[in-house]
Write a protein that holds these residues in place. Structure first.
Motif, PDB file in Angstrom:
ATOM      1  N   HIS A 115       9.896  38.714 -13.805  1.00  0.00           N
ATOM      2  CA  HIS A 115      11.305  38.918 -14.184  1.00  0.00           C
ATOM      3  C   HIS A 115      12.243  38.360 -13.119  1.00  0.00           C
ATOM      4  CE1 HIS A 115      14.938  40.927 -15.632  1.00  0.00           C
ATOM      5  NE2 HIS A 115      15.102  41.424 -14.419  1.00  0.00           N
ATOM      6  N   ILE A 116      11.954  38.634 -11.853  1.00  0.00           N
ATOM      7  CA  ILE A 116      12.800  38.136 -10.765  1.00  0.00           C
ATOM      8  C   ILE A 116      12.737  36.616 -10.688  1.00  0.00           C
ATOM      9  CG2 ILE A 116      13.133  38.131  -8.265  1.00  0.00           C
ATOM     10  CD1 ILE A 116      14.042  40.708  -9.631  1.00  0.00           C
ATOM     11  N   ILE A 117      11.545  36.058 -10.869  1.00  0.00           N
ATOM     12  CA  ILE A 117      11.413  34.597 -10.872  1.00  0.00           C
ATOM     13  C   ILE A 117      12.290  33.984 -11.954  1.00  0.00           C
ATOM     14  CG2 ILE A 117       9.836  32.686 -11.400  1.00  0.00           C
ATOM     15  CD1 ILE A 117       7.628  34.236 -10.024  1.00  0.00           C
ATOM     16  N   GLU A 118      12.222  34.549 -13.155  1.00  0.00           N
ATOM     17  CA  GLU A 118      12.969  34.008 -14.287  1.00  0.00           C
ATOM     18  C   GLU A 118      14.472  34.189 -14.103  1.00  0.00           C
ATOM     19  OE1 GLU A 118      12.761  35.817 -18.425  1.00  0.00           O
ATOM     20  OE2 GLU A 118      11.526  34.011 -18.667  1.00  0.00           O
ATOM     21  N   LYS A 119      14.868  35.355 -13.626  1.00  0.00           N
ATOM     22  CA  LYS A 119      16.294  35.650 -13.488  1.00  0.00           C
ATOM     23  C   LYS A 119      16.951  34.813 -12.408  1.00  0.00           C
ATOM     24  CE  LYS A 119      19.532  39.489 -12.920  1.00  0.00           C
ATOM     25  NZ  LYS A 119      19.670  40.968 -12.754  1.00  0.00           N
ATOM     26  N   HIS A 120      16.211  34.523 -11.345  1.00  0.00           N
ATOM     27  CA  HIS A 120      16.806  33.824 -10.207  1.00  0.00           C
ATOM     28  C   HIS A 120      16.293  32.391 -10.058  1.00  0.00           C
ATOM     29  CE1 HIS A 120      18.839  37.382  -8.554  1.00  0.00           C
ATOM     30  NE2 HIS A 120      17.802  38.056  -9.031  1.00  0.00           N
ATOM     31  N   SER A 121      15.586  31.907 -11.072  1.00  0.00           N
ATOM     32  CA  SER A 121      15.083  30.523 -11.076  1.00  0.00           C
ATOM     33  C   SER A 121      14.300  30.206  -9.808  1.00  0.00           C
ATOM     34  CB  SER A 121      16.245  29.531 -11.241  1.00  0.00           C
ATOM     35  OG  SER A 121      16.929  29.749 -12.454  1.00  0.00           O
ATOM     36  N   LEU A 122      13.385  31.112  -9.446  1.00  0.00           N
ATOM     37  CA  LEU A 122      12.551  30.905  -8.273  1.00  0.00           C
ATOM     38  C   LEU A 122      11.367  30.004  -8.608  1.00  0.00           C
ATOM     39  CD1 LEU A 122      12.403  34.567  -6.884  1.00  0.00           C
ATOM     40  CD2 LEU A 122      14.036  32.756  -6.316  1.00  0.00           C
ATOM     41  N   ALA A 123      10.800  29.409  -7.592  1.00  0.00           N
ATOM     42  CA  ALA A 123       9.617  28.562  -7.763  1.00  0.00           C
ATOM     43  C   ALA A 123       8.363  29.382  -7.500  1.00  0.00           C
ATOM     44  CB  ALA A 123       9.681  27.372  -6.806  1.00  0.00           C
ATOM     45  N   GLY A 124       7.316  29.121  -8.281  1.00  0.00           N
ATOM     46  CA  GLY A 124       6.047  29.783  -8.037  1.00  0.00           C
ATOM     47  C   GLY A 124       5.380  30.288  -9.307  1.00  0.00           C
ATOM     48  N   LYS A 125       4.253  30.942  -9.121  1.00  0.00           N
ATOM     49  CA  LYS A 125       3.469  31.474 -10.230  1.00  0.00           C
ATOM     50  C   LYS A 125       3.070  32.913  -9.940  1.00  0.00           C
ATOM     51  CE  LYS A 125       1.217  27.104 -11.574  1.00  0.00           C
ATOM     52  NZ  LYS A 125      -0.103  26.448 -11.786  1.00  0.00           N
ATOM     53  N   VAL A 126       2.834  33.648 -11.034  1.00  0.00           N
ATOM     54  CA  VAL A 126       2.281  34.995 -10.947  1.00  0.00           C
ATOM     55  C   VAL A 126       0.983  35.022 -11.750  1.00  0.00           C
ATOM     56  CG1 VAL A 126       2.663  37.460 -11.299  1.00  0.00           C
ATOM     57  CG2 VAL A 126       4.610  35.943 -10.849  1.00  0.00           C
ATOM     58  N   TYR A 127      -0.094  35.450 -11.101  1.00  0.00           N
ATOM     59  CA  TYR A 127      -1.386  35.623 -11.776  1.00  0.00           C
ATOM     60  C   TYR A 127      -1.679  37.113 -11.916  1.00  0.00           C
ATOM     61  CZ  TYR A 127      -2.787  30.706 -11.060  1.00  0.00           C
ATOM     62  OH  TYR A 127      -2.882  29.338 -11.080  1.00  0.00           O
ATOM     63  N   VAL A 128      -2.178  37.495 -13.082  1.00  0.00           N
ATOM     64  CA  VAL A 128      -2.721  38.841 -13.277  1.00  0.00           C
ATOM     65  C   VAL A 128      -4.185  38.678 -13.668  1.00  0.00           C
ATOM     66  CG1 VAL A 128      -2.524  41.043 -14.464  1.00  0.00           C
ATOM     67  CG2 VAL A 128      -0.482  39.649 -14.098  1.00  0.00           C
ATOM     68  N   PHE A 129      -5.068  39.297 -12.887  1.00  0.00           N
ATOM     69  CA  PHE A 129      -6.497  39.220 -13.162  1.00  0.00           C
ATOM     70  C   PHE A 129      -6.986  40.554 -13.697  1.00  0.00           C
ATOM     71  CE2 PHE A 129      -5.879  36.077  -9.759  1.00  0.00           C
ATOM     72  CZ  PHE A 129      -6.443  34.951 -10.349  1.00  0.00           C
ATOM     73  N   GLY A 130      -7.497  40.550 -14.918  1.00  0.00           N
ATOM     74  CA  GLY A 130      -8.179  41.712 -15.452  1.00  0.00           C
ATOM     75  C   GLY A 130      -9.604  41.697 -14.936  1.00  0.00           C
ATOM     76  N   THR A 131      -9.914  42.601 -14.008  1.00  0.00           N
ATOM     77  CA  THR A 131     -11.178  42.534 -13.276  1.00  0.00           C
ATOM     78  C   THR A 131     -12.101  43.668 -13.698  1.00  0.00           C
ATOM     79  OG1 THR A 131     -10.285  43.826 -11.422  1.00  0.00           O
ATOM     80  CG2 THR A 131     -10.016  41.453 -11.329  1.00  0.00           C
ATOM     81  N   PRO A 132     -13.152  43.389 -14.450  1.00  0.00           N
ATOM     82  CA  PRO A 132     -14.057  44.438 -14.909  1.00  0.00           C
ATOM     83  C   PRO A 132     -15.062  44.835 -13.826  1.00  0.00           C
ATOM     84  CG  PRO A 132     -14.794  42.306 -15.726  1.00  0.00           C
ATOM     85  CD  PRO A 132     -13.501  42.064 -14.985  1.00  0.00           C
ATOM     86  N   GLY A 133     -15.728  45.945 -14.064  1.00  0.00           N
ATOM     87  CA  GLY A 133     -16.914  46.299 -13.296  1.00  0.00           C
ATOM     88  C   GLY A 133     -16.729  46.498 -11.810  1.00  0.00           C
ATOM     89  N   GLU A 134     -15.678  47.205 -11.397  1.00  0.00           N
ATOM     90  CA  GLU A 134     -15.540  47.480  -9.958  1.00  0.00           C
ATOM     91  C   GLU A 134     -16.533  48.544  -9.514  1.00  0.00           C
ATOM     92  OE1 GLU A 134     -14.144  49.478  -6.323  1.00  0.00           O
ATOM     93  OE2 GLU A 134     -14.271  50.368  -8.330  1.00  0.00           O
TER      94      GLU A 134
END
Length: 445
Positions: free
Chosen positions: A147-166
């Motif tokens: 949301h902050i990236i989109e609102k403020h036109s920031l550069a970069g990426k956000v990754y979300v990893f769904g990590t099974p079996g901890e």
């Protein structure tokens, strides 16, 4: 300091004085104040609270064991696909059926921050480790960062990893790591609930598993015992050797032992086969390797003393988690600026700046050896029995609204860290510099 401020428990550490000092003095911002985006982050997360609460309740009410998180996988991927932000969602990522990856790309080259979402529950105990809360905190943090990236036109990426079996020793994060999922990621953020600690400087233990088999020769114990080679004696001799080894191990060393096959039920035979499983746990991955060699020598000695042959299968478990001091300092700064209607946990004192050591292990440890990481511990209101993680009492506590609200506060703090990485001049270089110094990694040109 607020009653629920983060406690960083004092203890001698192996980190260099330079890096240790960095934990106490975060780099100065070049262009922005310390909390420029925090109010926006908090407001956004609060606006998503109801949706995240329903998702949190669904995961908690539908516990699934390691690598069988089918309902959680479906619910989480559908949730990310339904978001108004431009998330690219990959189900069954990297050939792992219940793993998933969601990526928000600003379209402009910049840092890549990541959040890990855990999903699995404990057999017969449900979400007694609070992975529903871990998922909620990471989702809140990731969505707010996007949301902050989109609102403020920031550069970069956000990754979300769904990590099974901890839970266990097959670690979904390790499998994703080995298959390249984290190759383009700069930092990794995650949290874990407890009833004791509020700390972004959590050190966990490392462990490995030894599966051992002894092979001898059967004989009748009354008629001709001298013709036999006793595999049970080899196992008993090894056990006694390991018991003697324990008196000379370090305080952080733990050797767990289970006889899985003592040769059968018959008492009038020399047993031709026996087996055992040994779990070794210690403060660091290198110490675990050293201890595994010593324990392996005990098994070899048992085999040699009895004339048996032995097969030892060493299964790597999880490495110790090593928190990044700069990321931790950023989190503590944001956390301390956020209100909390449910203060839980000890007060932070100025002289408590060291690691918070816990005996548990996590596959996030392996991530911390591969890239800068924090694994934030946060206290939730305890149940009637004051039971900690992996208890039935904690399973109930992890399903409460109070615990969820605490997780959202953690998510806000982690989003603050991520936005710091995206916006603070030179901050990511400092974070990576500390990580390279810690692990002796040469800077790539």
């Amino acid at each position: 300091m607020a009653q629920d401020g983060f406690v960083l428990v004092s203890r001698e550490s192996q980190i260099t004085k330079k890096s240790h000092a960095a934990a106490n003095t975060a780099p100065t911002r070049q262009h922005e104040g310390p909390h420029d985006h925090l109010a926006e982050i908090a407001s956004f997360v609060d606006s998503q609270s109801e949706k995240l609460w329903h998702l949190n309740k669904f995961i908690h009410s539908n516990p699934e064991p390691a690598f069988q998180e089918f309902k959680a996988h479906e619910a989480l991927t559908k949730f990310m696909q339904s978001r108004p932000e431009r998330w690219q969602v990959t189900s069954s990522a990297c050939g792992i059926e219940t793993a998933w990856i969601a990526v928000y790309d600003s379209g402009r080259k910049g840092p890549a921050v990541s959040f890990n979402v855990e999903m699995d529950a404990l057999p017969n105990l449900g979400h007694a480790c609070g992975h529903n809360l871990i998922a909620s905190a990471s989702l809140a943090g990731a969505l707010a960062t996007a949301h902050i990236i989109e609102k403020h036109s920031l550069a970069g990426k956000v990754y979300v990893f769904g990590t099974p079996g901890e839970e266990g020793y097959h670690g979904g994060k390790i499998q994703l790591l080995n298959r390249g999922a984290y190759d383009k990621v700069d930092i990794s953020l995650i949290s874990h609930p407890s009833i004791l600690n509020n700390s972004p400087l959590v050190r966990t233990t490392a462990f490995c598993r030894l599966e051992v088999e002894f092979f001898g020769r059967a004989a009748h114990a009354a008629n001709a015992p001298w013709q036999g080679i006793n595999a049970l004696d080899a196992l008993v001799a090894s056990y006694n050797s390991i018991s003697m080894l324990r008196q000379q191990t370090q305080p952080s060393d733990i050797i767990g032992f289970a006889i899985t096959n003592g040769g059968g039920d018959a008492t009038n035979v020399i047993h031709a086969y026996s087996s055992a499983v040994c779990t070794i746990r210690s403060s660091s991955a290198s110490r675990v390797d050293t201890l595994a060699d010593k324990v392996g020598a005990c098994f070899d000695a048992g085999a040699q003393a009895t004339g048996c042959t032995v097969e030892i299968k060493v299964i790597k478990g999880y490495k110790d988690h090593v928190p990044n001091m700069h990321l931790a300092a950023s989190f503590a700064e944001h956390w301390s600026s956020l209100p909390d209607p449910y203060p839980v946990g000890p007060e932070l004192r100025a002289d408590e700046r060291g690691y918070t050591y816990v005996k548990a292990s996590t596959d996030q440890g392996d991530i911390s050896h591969a890239l800068p990481s924090i694994n934030v511990s946060f206290a939730i209101p305890a149940g009637p029995e004051k039971g900690g993680p992996h208890s039935a009492d904690f399973e109930k506590a992890a399903g409460t609204k109070w615990a969820f609200d605490r997780a959202l506060r953690v998510g806000k703090g982690m989003a603050g860290v991520a936005v710091d990485v995206l916006t603070r001049d030179g901050f990511l270089d400092t974070v990576k510099g500390e990580w390279r110094e810690r692990f002796g990694v040469e800077k790539k040109l």
